[in-house]
Design an enzyme around this catalytic site. Sequence first.
Site, PDB file in Angstrom:
ATOM      1  N   TYR A  86       7.924   6.340 -14.763  1.00  0.00           N
ATOM      2  CA  TYR A  86       7.462   5.425 -13.718  1.00  0.00           C
ATOM      3  C   TYR A  86       8.463   5.327 -12.571  1.00  0.00           C
ATOM      4  CZ  TYR A  86       5.072   1.348 -11.800  1.00  0.00           C
ATOM      5  OH  TYR A  86       4.386   0.491 -10.979  1.00  0.00           O
ATOM      6  N   ARG A 272       3.882  -5.626   0.622  1.00  0.00           N
ATOM      7  CA  ARG A 272       4.904  -5.459  -0.400  1.00  0.00           C
ATOM      8  C   ARG A 272       6.139  -4.949   0.316  1.00  0.00           C
ATOM      9  NH1 ARG A 272       5.069  -1.652  -3.485  1.00  0.00           N
ATOM     10  NH2 ARG A 272       3.209  -0.481  -2.885  1.00  0.00           N
ATOM     11  N   ARG A 310       9.723  -3.265  -6.786  1.00  0.00           N
ATOM     12  CA  ARG A 310      10.652  -2.262  -7.344  1.00  0.00           C
ATOM     13  C   ARG A 310      12.123  -2.628  -7.056  1.00  0.00           C
ATOM     14  NH1 ARG A 310       6.639   2.521  -5.060  1.00  0.00           N
ATOM     15  NH2 ARG A 310       4.823   1.614  -6.047  1.00  0.00           N
ATOM     16  N   GLU A 379      -8.563  -7.894   3.934  1.00  0.00           N
ATOM     17  CA  GLU A 379      -8.554  -9.321   3.531  1.00  0.00           C
ATOM     18  C   GLU A 379      -8.508 -10.219   4.762  1.00  0.00           C
ATOM     19  OE1 GLU A 379      -5.125  -9.570   0.978  1.00  0.00           O
ATOM     20  OE2 GLU A 379      -6.083  -8.402  -0.612  1.00  0.00           O
ATOM     21  N   ASP A 492     -20.728  44.440 -15.959  1.00  0.00           N
ATOM     22  CA  ASP A 492     -19.658  44.763 -15.021  1.00  0.00           C
ATOM     23  C   ASP A 492     -18.378  44.949 -15.843  1.00  0.00           C
ATOM     24  OD1 ASP A 492     -18.322  44.786 -12.381  1.00  0.00           O
ATOM     25  OD2 ASP A 492     -17.400  42.961 -13.172  1.00  0.00           O
TER      26      ASP A 492
HETATM   27  P1  ADQ Z   1      -0.561  -1.482  -2.451  1.00  0.00           P
HETATM   28  O1  ADQ Z   1       0.474  -0.532  -2.018  1.00  0.00           O
HETATM   29  O2  ADQ Z   1      -0.124  -2.507  -3.378  1.00  0.00           O
HETATM   30  O3  ADQ Z   1      -1.840  -0.743  -3.085  1.00  0.00           O
HETATM   31  P2  ADQ Z   1      -2.183  -2.987  -0.366  1.00  0.00           P
HETATM   32  O4  ADQ Z   1      -3.437  -2.244  -0.175  1.00  0.00           O
HETATM   33  O5  ADQ Z   1      -1.613  -3.515   0.887  1.00  0.00           O
HETATM   34  O6  ADQ Z   1      -1.043  -2.103  -1.026  1.00  0.00           O
HETATM   35  O7  ADQ Z   1      -2.420  -4.207  -1.328  1.00  0.00           O
HETATM   36  C1  ADQ Z   1      -1.473  -5.206  -1.483  1.00  0.00           C
HETATM   37  C2  ADQ Z   1      -2.130  -6.422  -2.153  1.00  0.00           C
HETATM   38  O8  ADQ Z   1      -1.101  -7.329  -2.541  1.00  0.00           O
HETATM   39  C3  ADQ Z   1      -3.048  -7.173  -1.214  1.00  0.00           C
HETATM   40  O9  ADQ Z   1      -4.160  -7.613  -1.939  1.00  0.00           O
HETATM   41  C4  ADQ Z   1      -2.208  -8.363  -0.723  1.00  0.00           C
HETATM   42  O10 ADQ Z   1      -2.954  -9.513  -0.463  1.00  0.00           O
HETATM   43  C5  ADQ Z   1      -1.319  -8.600  -1.922  1.00  0.00           C
HETATM   44  N1  ADQ Z   1       0.003  -9.117  -1.482  1.00  0.00           N
HETATM   45  C6  ADQ Z   1       0.912  -8.498  -0.738  1.00  0.00           C
HETATM   46  N2  ADQ Z   1       1.966  -9.286  -0.523  1.00  0.00           N
HETATM   47  C7  ADQ Z   1       1.723 -10.437  -1.154  1.00  0.00           C
HETATM   48  C8  ADQ Z   1       2.445 -11.655  -1.348  1.00  0.00           C
HETATM   49  N3  ADQ Z   1       3.654 -11.865  -0.831  1.00  0.00           N
HETATM   50  N4  ADQ Z   1       1.885 -12.609  -2.056  1.00  0.00           N
HETATM   51  C9  ADQ Z   1       0.665 -12.398  -2.602  1.00  0.00           C
HETATM   52  N5  ADQ Z   1      -0.044 -11.309  -2.483  1.00  0.00           N
HETATM   53  C10 ADQ Z   1       0.466 -10.323  -1.775  1.00  0.00           C
HETATM   54  C11 ADQ Z   1      -2.271   0.613  -3.357  1.00  0.00           C
HETATM   55  C12 ADQ Z   1      -2.180   1.575  -2.163  1.00  0.00           C
HETATM   56  C13 ADQ Z   1      -2.953   1.028  -1.003  1.00  0.00           C
HETATM   57  C14 ADQ Z   1      -4.403   0.756  -1.390  1.00  0.00           C
HETATM   58  C15 ADQ Z   1      -4.469  -0.065  -2.669  1.00  0.00           C
HETATM   59  C16 ADQ Z   1      -5.896  -0.163  -3.199  1.00  0.00           C
HETATM   60  O11 ADQ Z   1      -0.830   1.787  -1.819  1.00  0.00           O
HETATM   61  O12 ADQ Z   1      -2.915   1.922   0.095  1.00  0.00           O
HETATM   62  O13 ADQ Z   1      -5.034   0.042  -0.364  1.00  0.00           O
HETATM   63  O14 ADQ Z   1      -3.685   0.510  -3.689  1.00  0.00           O
HETATM   64  O15 ADQ Z   1      -6.448   1.101  -3.397  1.00  0.00           O
END
Ligand code: ADQ
Length: 734
Positions: A86, A272, A310, A379, A492
């Site tokens: 991972y 993130r 991470r 969202e 063939d």
């Molecule tokens: P992620 O890289 O995790 O997903 P993203 O699509 O932005 O990226 O989703 C993040 C989620 O975490 C969102 O639902 C957001 O609301 C939530 N989040 C972020 N920060 C937060 C915080 N501080 N508190 C609470 N919630 C938070 C991976 C891929 C993306 C793809 C998704 C889905 O990297 O490109 O869109 O999977 O397929």
Amino acid sequence: MAEPKLIVVSVRLPVRLVEDGTDWRVDASPGGLATALRAVSQRRSFTWVGWPGTDVPSQHLPAAAAALEEYGVPVFLDYEVFQGFYEQFSNQLIWPLFHNISGRLKFDRTAWYQFEAVNEQFATAVRAVARPGDTIWVHDYQLALVPRMLRESKLECPIGFFLHIPFPSHETYRTLPAREEILRGMLGADLIGFHTYEYCQHFRDSCLRVLGLESERETIALPGHLAHLGVHPIGVDPQEIGEYAQLPEVRDQFEGLRNRFRTKKVILGVDRLDYTKGIPEKLLAFEEFLGRNPQWQTGVVLVQVASPSRTEVREYQELKREVDELVGRINGRYGTFNHTPIVYINRMIPRSQLSALYRVADIAFVTPLRDGMNLVALEYVAARGDQPGILVLSEFTGAAACLAGSRLVNPHNISLMADVLAEALQDTGSAAAEFQQMCEFVHSNTSGVWADRFLEHLANVHEVHRSGACRLKATADFTRHVPEVRPLFILDYGGTLQPHVPEVSEAEPDLRVYKVLQELASVASVYVISGRPADVLESWFGDLPVGLICEDGAAVRGPGAEWPEVPEIDLTVLDTLVLPIMEDFVRHTPGSKLERRRVSLVWHYRATDPKLAALRAKELYAQLEGTLRGLPFTVLAGARAVEVRPTDLTKSSVAEQLLQSHSDTHFVFCAGNDRVDEAMFEVVLRSQRDTIITCLVGGEDTVGQYFVESPAELVSQLEGLVSLWRRSMATAPG
Ligand code: ADQ
């Protein structure tokens, strides 16, 4: 019998195990995927396979498994193996590479073995619960090898794979160690889903250039398997997000925030804390914007929520430091006693609170350097109800391909982002039409719709797949008795009975092929077709009672007969019309070459850049067909070659002649391995016989009714058939 179920396989279960004294309890931590699948899970029987989010000592495994029983099938991973799988292979190699951030790659062979081992562990867990008829849906890059592992177990279940992150261009992808294994792993699925058409095209390019596999727009044919490709952008759940807005505490939070920022415009970032999300670039753009627009310096606030991610990896620690410093610098430079330009929240916040923030923000500022989709963009639109908002969005997100109405920016161009922010701030409150366009996508392509569409597509392709060619089981599928009139076998040679070899001198038949032809010839009329000249075929098969066809149809001699006199054929057309065109293509297609054969001209492109070659081959084919219309010459698209030869001297025309000269036989068997052989199948299939068997070697994507994976498999099928027939002859009365 139990109802067929959906088995979802993802690295993490949607819950997390937590040690609680001597016991284990389960914390619900539904992520985006769990939300997306909620509707499906309520409608059909459902099992989740995944890692429970923590290291469990071996003596605690039974208790931990018991605690998880109602949530899914846990895959417990050894701590050290997990690190390699991972933290290293998945997140320090595939993740940066697939996001085009190749400066950060780290490859370690042990980590690769651990990646393979964990994928096998997941596949084993799935095998333990899968029953024929269940549907298996594997998620994301960490489990890219699982589809192939499952296919090899022949589970009789449709297998889907969805890639949540981008698929990079071939130039980037080819730098990945284990690049073949990852592609082959994904290709084990019946359906591979991507967020955008661009990722899907990149995947096709890589299959072509790394594995030499040509594809159709929506399929890639492999021996014994047809993988389908689908573009299925993920969505969010606007209903759930709308319900948050109705919660009393969310309303209070919203009112509180609105009050706090009532004299200001609010720009929002939610990410993130990951280097792909472009947070430093966003802060720099905001800084430049403030510097160039003093009138806004106390009138606008950037709320940046950055959830830790991470945290044990060095790059992420450095990123956190960089972001902390930038926020400090900008707030230091532009802050006053009453105003802080950046409100920085470095933690997870409840989703309900996030929805209040979305509603209060005039502008969402989403600037990843690369992002598979980006749920935050969706969202934001979903959370605003009927209050329009402006979305400034990086063009390097999957969302950019879906959200017409967003304002696209290149996150590497800081000054341009600052300009777009300035424009957007002028426009707040007057962007209803743009917002409406975004709403149309977000409300029609919800997470539930996404899951349903993917699963429906998977069910459809699996159906198609079932109704296509079947794997040849000669001894089970056909008569156990030798047909009354000697059957006809048209086989063939290169690539069909014997594998292709690069060295012509090594192409002679091995003993097994020789023997099976000998035995077949004792009960049937057998003809072997090859591209080789007559003298070579004589040296290989001259002792056998089989018919031979040399140079792919140039001449035929019956079993034990002499080669016919070569008729005078007028080949002027080849020199006058075909040669100049092919020479022109050789000049303009580096790596291609021309071969002059006795009765044909061939343009070979095996050594040419595969994408260019595929284009040029189509062009050449079309040009030659146009030029030769009405003339007795045929254009053939073969294995990495385009050939022109007299129509009478093609494999199809030879097959036609053989069918005529064996008009009394009721049983015809024809095997081949390329597109020219497929044309021969069509001729055979049109003939009126009781039993016709056309069999493609090396793939099930065929006009024929049967396929086998390899020459060895065909030979063993023929051996089985011959021995069955000989046994039935031995026991037949009289
Ligand atoms: P992620 O890289 O995790 O997903 P993203 O699509 O932005 O990226 O989703 C993040 C989620 O975490 C969102 O639902 C957001 O609301 C939530 N989040 C972020 N920060 C937060 C915080 N501080 N508190 C609470 N919630 C938070 C991976 C891929 C993306 C793809 C998704 C889905 O990297 O490109 O869109 O999977 O397929």
